[in-house]
Design an enzyme around this catalytic site. Sequence first.
Site, PDB file in Angstrom:
ATOM      1  N   ALA A  81       0.774  -1.066  -0.099  1.00  0.00           N
ATOM      2  CA  ALA A  81      -0.061   0.008  -0.054  1.00  0.00           C
ATOM      3  C   ALA A  81       0.961   1.138   0.022  1.00  0.00           C
ATOM      4  O   ALA A  81       2.057   1.191   0.532  1.00  0.00           O
ATOM      5  CB  ALA A  81      -0.722  -0.076   1.046  1.00  0.00           C
ATOM      6  N   GLU A 125      -0.615  -9.289  -0.904  1.00  0.00           N
ATOM      7  CA  GLU A 125      -2.339  -9.635  -0.587  1.00  0.00           C
ATOM      8  C   GLU A 125      -3.007  -9.736  -1.957  1.00  0.00           C
ATOM      9  O   GLU A 125      -3.769 -10.629  -1.972  1.00  0.00           O
ATOM     10  CB  GLU A 125      -2.732  -8.673   0.429  1.00  0.00           C
TER      11      GLU A 125
HETATM   12  C1  3H9 Z   1       0.571  -2.531   3.326  1.00  0.00           C
HETATM   13  O1  3H9 Z   1       0.702  -2.869   2.237  1.00  0.00           O
HETATM   14  C2  3H9 Z   1      -0.540  -2.436   4.285  1.00  0.00           C
HETATM   15  C3  3H9 Z   1      -1.684  -3.490   3.653  1.00  0.00           C
HETATM   16  O2  3H9 Z   1      -1.577  -4.726   4.267  1.00  0.00           O
HETATM   17  C4  3H9 Z   1      -2.930  -3.259   3.907  1.00  0.00           C
HETATM   18  C5  3H9 Z   1      -3.910  -2.508   2.919  1.00  0.00           C
HETATM   19  C6  3H9 Z   1      -5.097  -2.334   3.357  1.00  0.00           C
HETATM   20  N1  3H9 Z   1       4.646   3.328  -0.167  1.00  0.00           N
HETATM   21  O3  3H9 Z   1      13.401   1.785  -0.252  1.00  0.00           O
HETATM   22  P1  3H9 Z   1      13.833   2.542  -1.462  1.00  0.00           P
HETATM   23  C7  3H9 Z   1       9.250   4.953  -1.904  1.00  0.00           C
HETATM   24  S1  3H9 Z   1       1.826  -1.314   4.074  1.00  0.00           S
HETATM   25  C8  3H9 Z   1       5.156   4.743  -0.731  1.00  0.00           C
HETATM   26  O4  3H9 Z   1      14.765   3.516  -1.540  1.00  0.00           O
HETATM   27  P2  3H9 Z   1      14.769   0.130  -2.698  1.00  0.00           P
HETATM   28  C9  3H9 Z   1      10.493   5.390  -0.890  1.00  0.00           C
HETATM   29  O5  3H9 Z   1      10.001   6.055  -0.079  1.00  0.00           O
HETATM   30  C10 3H9 Z   1       3.094  -1.417   2.838  1.00  0.00           C
HETATM   31  N2  3H9 Z   1       6.594   5.043  -0.977  1.00  0.00           N
HETATM   32  O6  3H9 Z   1      14.024   1.610  -2.743  1.00  0.00           O
HETATM   33  C11 3H9 Z   1      11.440   5.928  -1.903  1.00  0.00           C
HETATM   34  O7  3H9 Z   1      10.824   7.047  -2.398  1.00  0.00           O
HETATM   35  P3  3H9 Z   1      11.901   8.241  -2.716  1.00  0.00           P
HETATM   36  C12 3H9 Z   1       3.877  -2.673   3.029  1.00  0.00           C
HETATM   37  C13 3H9 Z   1       7.045   3.883  -0.970  1.00  0.00           C
HETATM   38  O8  3H9 Z   1      14.902  -0.461  -3.937  1.00  0.00           O
HETATM   39  C14 3H9 Z   1      11.272   5.089  -3.373  1.00  0.00           C
HETATM   40  O9  3H9 Z   1       9.806   4.209  -3.149  1.00  0.00           O
HETATM   41  N3  3H9 Z   1       5.030  -2.511   2.100  1.00  0.00           N
HETATM   42  C15 3H9 Z   1       6.680   2.750  -0.544  1.00  0.00           C
HETATM   43  O10 3H9 Z   1      15.643   0.048  -1.784  1.00  0.00           O
HETATM   44  C16 3H9 Z   1      12.377   3.921  -3.201  1.00  0.00           C
HETATM   45  O11 3H9 Z   1      12.212   3.193  -2.025  1.00  0.00           O
HETATM   46  C17 3H9 Z   1       6.250  -2.088   2.737  1.00  0.00           C
HETATM   47  O12 3H9 Z   1       6.523  -1.948   3.810  1.00  0.00           O
HETATM   48  C18 3H9 Z   1       5.516   2.290  -0.258  1.00  0.00           C
HETATM   49  N4  3H9 Z   1       4.923   1.434   0.098  1.00  0.00           N
HETATM   50  O13 3H9 Z   1      13.613  -0.702  -1.817  1.00  0.00           O
HETATM   51  C19 3H9 Z   1       7.364  -2.058   1.509  1.00  0.00           C
HETATM   52  N5  3H9 Z   1       7.699   1.762  -0.699  1.00  0.00           N
HETATM   53  O14 3H9 Z   1      12.777   7.909  -3.899  1.00  0.00           O
HETATM   54  C20 3H9 Z   1       8.224  -0.776   2.019  1.00  0.00           C
HETATM   55  C21 3H9 Z   1       8.890   2.560  -1.218  1.00  0.00           C
HETATM   56  O15 3H9 Z   1      11.384   9.590  -2.916  1.00  0.00           O
HETATM   57  N6  3H9 Z   1       9.289  -0.421   0.843  1.00  0.00           N
HETATM   58  N7  3H9 Z   1       8.499   3.792  -1.248  1.00  0.00           N
HETATM   59  O16 3H9 Z   1      12.898   8.293  -1.387  1.00  0.00           O
HETATM   60  C22 3H9 Z   1      10.582  -1.492   0.850  1.00  0.00           C
HETATM   61  O17 3H9 Z   1      10.664  -2.141   1.687  1.00  0.00           O
HETATM   62  C23 3H9 Z   1      11.462  -0.856  -0.089  1.00  0.00           C
HETATM   63  O18 3H9 Z   1      11.072   0.509  -0.561  1.00  0.00           O
HETATM   64  C24 3H9 Z   1      11.527  -1.645  -1.605  1.00  0.00           C
HETATM   65  C25 3H9 Z   1      12.377  -1.057  -2.455  1.00  0.00           C
HETATM   66  C26 3H9 Z   1      12.148  -3.165  -0.975  1.00  0.00           C
HETATM   67  C27 3H9 Z   1      10.238  -1.872  -2.153  1.00  0.00           C
END
Ligand code: 3H9
Length: 698
Positions: free
Chosen positions: A63, A105
Site C-alpha cells: 500500500a 495480498e
Molecule cells: C501495506 O501494504 C498495508 C496492507 O497490508 C494493507 C492495505 C489495506 N509507499 O526503499 P527505496 C518509496 S503497508 C510509498 O529507497 P529500494 C520510498 O519512499 C506497505 N512509497 O528503494 C522511496 O521514495 P524516494 C507494505 C514507497 O529499492 C522509493 O519508493 N510494504 C513505498 O531500496 C524507493 O524506495 C512495505 O512496507 C510504499 N509502500 O527498496 C514495503 N515503498 O525515492 C516498503 C517504497 O522518494 N518498501 N516507497 O525516497 C520497501 O521495503 C522498499 O522500498 C523496497 C524497495 C524493497 C520496495
Amino acid sequence: MSKVVKLERRDVIAIVTVNNPPVNALSAAVEGGILECINAAIDDSKVMAVTLTCAGRTFIAGADITEFDKLPKASAWNDLLAAIENSPKPIVAGIHGTALGGGLELALVCHFRVAINDAKLGLPEVKLGLLPGGGGTQRLPRAVGPELAARMIVSGDPISATEALKFGLIDELVEASETGSEAFARKVLAEKRPLRKLRDDSSKLAAAKADRSIITNAVASMTRRARGLEAPFAAAEAVRAAVDLPFEEGLKKERELFRKLVGGDQSKAQRYAFFAEREAKKVVGIPEGTKPRLVERVAIIGAGTMGGGIGMSFANAGIPVTLIEMGEEQLKRGMRVMQKNWEASAARGGIPADAPAKCMAMINGMVGIENVRDADLVIEAVFEMMAVKKEIFVQLDQFAKPGAVLASNTSYLNIDEMANETKRPQDVLGMHFFSPANVMKLCEIVRAAKTAPDALVTAVTLARKIAKVPVVVGVCDGFVGNRMLDQRDKQAQKLLFEGVLPQQIDAVVTQFGLPMGPFAMSDLVGLDGAWRSRKRMGIKSEIEDALCEAGRFGQKAGKGYYRYEGGSRAPLPDPEVEKLIAETLRRLGRKPHAVGDDEMLERMMYPVINAGALILEEGIGTRPGDIDVVWLYGFGWPIYRGGPMYWADQVGLNRIADRLAFYAKKTNDPSLEPVSLLKRLAAEGKGFATLASAVKAA
Ligand code: 3H9
C-alpha cells in the site's frame, strides 16, 4: 482510462499492467485503475483469462504508505480484492522484484501466481507497526501453512521465489513476469484448471489445529526480539485467528487489529522512521547528477576491532579489501579474528558453510602503508590520536593513487585537520562506523570543509552497497551520534554522584526501550581506555576511577559497574559496587538522595534533544530525521518512538525547554540551558518536523 494501470488484450488473454514508479505502490489511483481494468476484462467476452503484472523495477511493493494518514478507504480495497477473487475467469499474478504487503495480498487473491527466480515475497507490515490488513493474515497461512506464515508475518521478512515455490505460495518459476504469467494463463486454459480461491482451502491449517505448538513455537521465536512493540503480537493474534476461526471471522479480526494499529502512535512513529531513513540517503547541497567515483578495491589501515569489522563488511558485499598493518603479528591476529567471526556465523547458520573461505579470499593482508596504491577508497582505522592520524594522512598523500577517496574512521577527531595534512583535501572525509562494524548498520559520513561532492557521493553509495545506513554529518567533536550520547552519559554520571545506582539508571533507559543503559554500555566498551586518558590529562571521575583501581575494567574483566558470571554478558548488580560508590560519596562529602524514574529520564533524554537542536542550529546535521536515523541505527533507539527528535515533538518542545531550564537551575548546570533553536521553536509552538519540511522544500 487509468494513467497508472493499463489494459491490453493478446487474443484471449487480458494483460493488466501497473505502472506507478518507483515501487508501484498501491495508491488510491492504482487500486481504482486495477479494479477498472479487471472489470473491463471480465466484461469482455473475448477474454478468457487475465494476468496482473507490473512495469518497472518491481511488482507492487505494498500500500502507498504516504496515504495512510488520510481517511481509510477499506471499501474500495475490499471491492478490488473481491472482484479479483470472485472473477469467473482465471487471474494470474506475474511477480518480479518484490511482492510486498498489499502487493502480495493482491497476488494472494489471484487464482494463480508465478514469479521470476530472484523475486522476493513478503508481508513486511510489522516493520511499519502494522499487520497485513488486506486478508494476508488469513490467506497466507492457507497458502503456505501457519508455521511459515507466522514466521513471515510476525517477523516481516520476505522469502525467496524458490522457497515460495517449495511451500506453495507460487505455482511456477518463470523467466519473465509478463510473458511467464501470460504463458501460465494459457496453460490454465488448456488444462481447464479449476480456479483456486485460497479463502476456501483450509487443508494446510489442519496440522496446526491438531498441534498448537506448531504456531506457538513459530510465534515465540519471532517475538523474542519484539520488546515494547505492539505489532508483532497483534500479527501473531491474527495468524492464530486464521487457524481458529472461519475465514470471514478471521478477516474481521484482522481488520479490527489493523485499524487499531494504523491509528496508534507506534505505527505513526515507524512510518515516520521509514521515510526518515530514505530521506537521509539524499545528500543535500551538492550539484544535481553528481556521480560517485568508481571503487573496485578498498584499503583499510589497521586490522584491530574496527578495521577488521569494516573489512568484513566490504568482503561480505563482494568488494576486495587490502588490509594493512604495521607488522606481521598484528596482521595475523586481525585476520584470525575475522576468520573466527565468519566461522562462528557459519556455525550458527547465519551464512553458508563455504562463506568464510570465500570471504577470507576477498581480504588481502599486507604489511606497510605503501600497499594502499591500488585502492580507490582508503579507510584508516588506527589508534584514536590526532598525531597518529595526521601521520597516516601524510603517508596516504604520498602513496594513494590520484582520485582515491581518503577516509578516517575517527569517532571524535577533526577531519579538516587530517585533510590539511594532504595536498588533496577534496578527497578526504570521515566514514565513522559503529562497533561492532560488521554488525552495526550506521555509518556517519563526515563532510569536511573541502570535501568534493563526488567524494561524498562515493562514500554514501559505497556505504549503501555494503548494507549500511549512511547519514551525512558535519565536522564537530563526536559528530552527531557520540556528541548527543555524551550529553546523556554526562547526566547519568551526575545521577551516580547523587547516590542512584547504575542498575537503577540503566533500568530507566532500557524501560524506555533502548537495548542497553549507559553503565552496561560502558562495561561493554571497557572502562580502562578512558581511565588511562583521564590519567594522562589529569582529569578525575572518582567513581569510575575507583572501579578501575579495583580492576573492574568492564565485561572483559568479568566485573565493572556490574559483575558477569561464567563468561556471560548479562550484567548482574554487584553489592561491591554499591559499597564502592557509597564510600566514594562519603569521601567527597556528598549526601545520596532518591531520584524518581521520570526525573531520571528527563535529565538523561532532554539534554540529548538539546544537543540535537544545537547540531541542527550549527548545520552539523541537515535534517531532524537524519539525527533520528543515527540513533535508530547507531544506538538502537526504539523504532516505535521514531527517533529522539521525533519523540521530542511528541513530548512537546515547550515542555522540554522548560524542564531543561528547570534542571539547569536545580542541578547548577548551565550546559542544560535550552539552546536558541529549541527556545525559538518552543516559543513559536512548533516542532522539529517544521524544520524537516523547510529542508525538503529548499
Ligand atoms: C501495506 O501494504 C498495508 C496492507 O497490508 C494493507 C492495505 C489495506 N509507499 O526503499 P527505496 C518509496 S503497508 C510509498 O529507497 P529500494 C520510498 O519512499 C506497505 N512509497 O528503494 C522511496 O521514495 P524516494 C507494505 C514507497 O529499492 C522509493 O519508493 N510494504 C513505498 O531500496 C524507493 O524506495 C512495505 O512496507 C510504499 N509502500 O527498496 C514495503 N515503498 O525515492 C516498503 C517504497 O522518494 N518498501 N516507497 O525516497 C520497501 O521495503 C522498499 O522500498 C523496497 C524497495 C524493497 C520496495
